[in-house]
Design an enzyme around this catalytic site. Structure first.
Site, PDB file in Angstrom:
ATOM      1  CG  ASP A  68      -6.355   2.775 -10.144  1.00 29.28           C
ATOM      2  OD1 ASP A  68      -5.338   2.716 -10.873  1.00 29.28           O
ATOM      3  OD2 ASP A  68      -7.345   2.026 -10.278  1.00 29.28           O
ATOM      4  CG  ASN A 122      -3.568   1.488 -14.244  1.00 30.86           C
ATOM      5  OD1 ASN A 122      -4.116   1.456 -13.132  1.00 30.86           O
ATOM      6  ND2 ASN A 122      -2.597   0.667 -14.581  1.00 30.86           N
ATOM      7  CG  ASP A 156      -4.455  -1.442 -11.649  1.00 30.73           C
ATOM      8  OD1 ASP A 156      -4.715  -0.461 -10.905  1.00 30.73           O
ATOM      9  OD2 ASP A 156      -3.305  -1.889 -11.803  1.00 30.73           O
ATOM     10  CG  ASP A 168      -1.475   4.135 -10.759  1.00 35.33           C
ATOM     11  OD1 ASP A 168      -1.539   5.381 -10.755  1.00 35.33           O
ATOM     12  OD2 ASP A 168      -2.380   3.410 -11.248  1.00 35.33           O
ATOM     13  CG  ASP A 220       9.187   2.979   3.518  1.00 38.66           C
ATOM     14  OD1 ASP A 220       9.960   2.563   4.383  1.00 38.66           O
ATOM     15  OD2 ASP A 220       8.005   3.298   3.737  1.00 38.66           O
ATOM     16  CG  ASP A 270      10.255  -0.666   7.360  1.00 37.45           C
ATOM     17  OD1 ASP A 270       9.132  -0.216   7.611  1.00 37.45           O
ATOM     18  OD2 ASP A 270      10.548  -1.871   7.448  1.00 37.45           O
ATOM     19  CD  GLU A 314       8.640   1.681  11.669  1.00 36.63           C
ATOM     20  OE1 GLU A 314       7.450   1.446  11.913  1.00 36.63           O
ATOM     21  OE2 GLU A 314       9.351   0.873  11.053  1.00 36.63           O
ATOM     22  CG  HIS A 344       2.023   2.638   6.534  1.00 32.58           C
ATOM     23  ND1 HIS A 344       2.973   3.470   7.102  1.00 32.58           N
ATOM     24  CD2 HIS A 344       2.620   1.436   6.400  1.00 32.58           C
ATOM     25  CE1 HIS A 344       4.085   2.793   7.296  1.00 32.58           C
ATOM     26  NE2 HIS A 344       3.902   1.540   6.884  1.00 32.58           N
ATOM     27  CG  ASP A 345       2.890   0.541  10.088  1.00 27.19           C
ATOM     28  OD1 ASP A 345       2.485  -0.180   9.148  1.00 27.19           O
ATOM     29  OD2 ASP A 345       4.076   0.890  10.220  1.00 27.19           O
TER      30      ASP A 345
HETATM   31  C1  GLC Z   1       7.387  -0.998   9.476  1.00 28.09           C
HETATM   32  C2  GLC Z   1       6.375  -0.612   8.436  1.00 28.09           C
HETATM   33  C3  GLC Z   1       5.289  -1.629   8.421  1.00 28.09           C
HETATM   34  C4  GLC Z   1       5.895  -2.951   8.059  1.00 28.09           C
HETATM   35  C5  GLC Z   1       7.076  -3.300   8.964  1.00 28.09           C
HETATM   36  C6  GLC Z   1       7.901  -4.387   8.364  1.00 28.09           C
HETATM   37  O1  GLC Z   1       6.891  -1.008  10.746  1.00 28.09           O
HETATM   38  O2  GLC Z   1       5.904   0.679   8.677  1.00 28.09           O
HETATM   39  O3  GLC Z   1       4.243  -1.309   7.556  1.00 28.09           O
HETATM   40  O4  GLC Z   1       4.932  -3.953   8.162  1.00 28.09           O
HETATM   41  O5  GLC Z   1       7.943  -2.221   9.157  1.00 28.09           O
HETATM   42  O6  GLC Z   1       8.598  -3.915   7.243  1.00 28.09           O
HETATM   43 CA    CA Z   2      -3.389   1.435 -10.928  1.00 29.87          CA
END
Ligand code: GLC
Ligand code: CA
Length: 563
Positions: A21, A23, A25, A29, A98, A201, A258, A330-331
């Site tokens: 981050d 800035n 907040d 970013d 993405d 995605d 994905e 991230h999932d």
């Molecule tokens: C993919 C992404 C996930 C998102 C889902 C819906 O699985 O990685 O984070 O919630 O698609 O877009």
């Molecule tokens: Ca920020």
């Protein structure tokens, strides 16, 4: 197999909201990412995928896009994005965005217009069906985040619309050629800015099995998981090839899909020389022990299961193409908290165990994809109650667990093991307040272990997880070994030996042997020949004698074998 410009790279996923981050907040970013480009270069990264930074209400943390042509002000400006692409390029790093086009946000102009006039042009951009209270829904599919995939169309109590994910993520109607044209136009607009490519995605979902119909229920709620539909949907590749032809192929762009639940015979059509994508993620390990009941019913993954899944993916792609190898994203929960047995990270050999897991995955054939924080061994976090959890999917799973008769405390166990928040806590840069991620209040609390686990502490420690990953990326980039590390054939070694994961990488110039003692105890491993060089070792000693390695708990090594 044709050689591609990206094959020899190491890729890295950034989850911008939690990376850096700039800035204050509390939200990571683009300027924060720009500040860390030198860091990424130091780590040996050549491709960076940014999770979504487009304009979004953030109902699903940016995977609900309300303007594909705009950067969300919380992440920065279009100027920042352009600077990032430029500055990354100067450092030899390609930027991958993405591409979220199975659905958009319910706040996207298209959906707003569809709500105003469902019978007009934009009504055809989505799946909208007539429905009156008390009647059965068009089908009984359960959304990936829980509950029915149909919600009332705002402003119309006689209609519903389809969302395979959150109700704020209406599915786009790919059967409509106009929708597809709009999407291709947008993709090319971004590629013209100099993007290296896209991570794509949830793409397998764009083809629906039509007409809508019910499938046998798989839980007491009477619904059937939406992925049942994927077995019946035919023709997704027609859409994907059209998209590739109209966009990516013209630019030589890198694309990683994905893709879950692909049919085995389709693999070459996805990632072969003429495939619609460059590559896709290997989710073979990710889906182990998945249970239709939900997270609370999932069993831990054993070393044997992990090994078999990796080897199976290697086998099926050997002659076809490249998969992207991951232990987390991230999932998913943190890989070290998931694939290592409980307690291993906190145990006396935790650092060695983390390196072993990372090394075994990294050395597989394919494109290694690190997820932010993996390189310092970040672990799962812990929430006391569901109110502390941000992840929308975790809320759905929590409800499912309660409905199955679990107590709130038991339901939280499942949430803590699998919540997507585990991977989304801020990057742990140093031991200062908020792990150096922000000078403000972080949008998601920092993992309390940041005083022990952080980059600053690992930088100058030659034995750290971080320096181990640097050795791996350096080996991949080393011209003397690159041919073998990148393209060498994978051949399992002693695959039946329990808690040993070992494999050869056979290249024209040399043969490497990768060995991981996947347990908290020593193990004697016969060596298949003389060792010329120990290229990587996660421990100080390499106790080999008389053709036998007395591997210490979690020992990992990459060996160059005598020809
Ligand atoms: C993919 C992404 C996930 C998102 C889902 C819906 O699985 O990685 O984070 O919630 O698609 O877009
Ligand atoms: Ca920020």
């Amino acid at each position: 197999m044709e050689r591609k410009w990206w094959h020899g790279k190491t890729a890295y996923q950034i989850y911008p909201k939690s990376f850096c981050d700039a800035n204050g907040d509390g939200i990571g970013d683009l300027r924060g990412v720009i500040q860390k480009l030198d860091y990424l270069r130091e780590l040996g990264i050549g491709l960076v995928w940014l999770s979504p930074v487009y304009r979004s209400p953030l109902a699903d943390q940016g995977y609900d896009i309300s303007d594909y042509y705009g950067i969300d002000p919380r992440f920065g400006t279009m100027g920042d994005m352009e600077e990032l692409i430029r500055e990354a390029g100067r450092r030899g790093i390609g930027v991958v965005m993405d591409l979220v086009v199975n659905h958009c946000s319910d706040e996207h102009e298209w959906f707003q217009k569809a709500c105003q006039d469902p019978d007009g042009k934009y009504g055809q951009y989505f799946y909208i069906r007539k429905h009156r209270d008390g009647e059965p829904l068009p089908c009984n599919w359960r959304s990936y985040f829980g509950g029915p995939v149909w919600s009332p169309l705002p402003g119309h109590n006689d209609r519903v619309y389809l969302h395979l994910f959150h109700r704020k993520q209406p599915d786009l109607n790919w059967e409509n050629p106009e929708v597809r044209r709009e999407i291709y136009k947008m993709i090319n607009w971004w590629l013209d800015k100099g993007l290296a490519g896209f991570r794509i995605d949830a793409i397998i979902n764009i083809k629906k099995a039509l007409p809508f119909r019910d499938y046998p229920a798989d839980r007491d709620d009477g619904l059937a998981s939406a992925d049942k539909m994927l077995f019946h949907a035919k023709g997704v590749l027609d859409f994907l090839n059209e998209m590739a032809e109209e966009t990516f192929r013209k630019y030589g762009a890198f694309t990683v899909g994905e893709v879950f639940n692909e049919k085995p015979e389709e693999l070459p059509l996805f990632i072969g020389d003429k495939g619609c994508f460059s590559t896709m993620f290997d989710f073979g390990e990710t889906v182990l022990n998945q249970n239709p009941e939900g997270w609370h019913a999932q069993k831990p993954i054993t070393a044997e299961q992990y090994k078999k899944a990796c080897f199976e993916s290697q086998r099926k792609t050997q002659d076809t193409g490249f998969l992207c190898n991951i232990i987390e994203n991230h999932d998913e929960p943190r890989g070290v908290s998931r694939y290592l047995p409980e307690g291993a990270c906190a145990g006396p050999h935790g650092v060695a165990a983390k390196k072993m897991l990372g090394g075994l995955n990294f050395m597989l054939r394919g494109l290694p994809f690190l997820y932010q924080g993996q390189e310092i061994g970040m672990e799962n976090t812990h929430c006391g109650s569901i109110e502390e959890v941000d992840d929308v999917s975790a809320h759905g799973e929590y409800k499912a667990a309660l409905a199955a008769g679990l107590s709130p405390a038991e339901a939280m166990e499942g949430v803590n093991r699998f919540s997507r928040d585990n991977a989304r806590t801020p990057f742990q840069w140093d031991a200062s307040d908020n792990a150096g991620f922000t000078t403000g209040t972080p949008w998601l609390p920092v993992n309390p272990n940041y005083k022990q686990i952080n980059l600053a502490a690992q930088r100058n420690d030659p034995d750290s997880v971080w320096n181990f990953y640097r050795a791996l990326t350096a080996l991949r980039g080393n011209p003397a070994y690159q041919e073998t590390v990148v393209y060498g054939e994978t051949e399992p070694y002693l695959p039946e030996r329990e808690n040993l994961m070992a494999y050869f990488r056979r290249g024209a110039a040399q043969t490497l042997l990768v060995i991981g003692n996947f347990q908290d105890a020593g193990q004697e491993v016969p060596l298949p020949g003389a060792v010329k060089r120990v290229l990587i070792n996660n421990l100080k000693e390499f106790p080999a004698q008389g053709g036998v390695l007395k591997a210490a708990p979690w020992q990992f090594a990459v060996l160059e074998m005598e020809a």
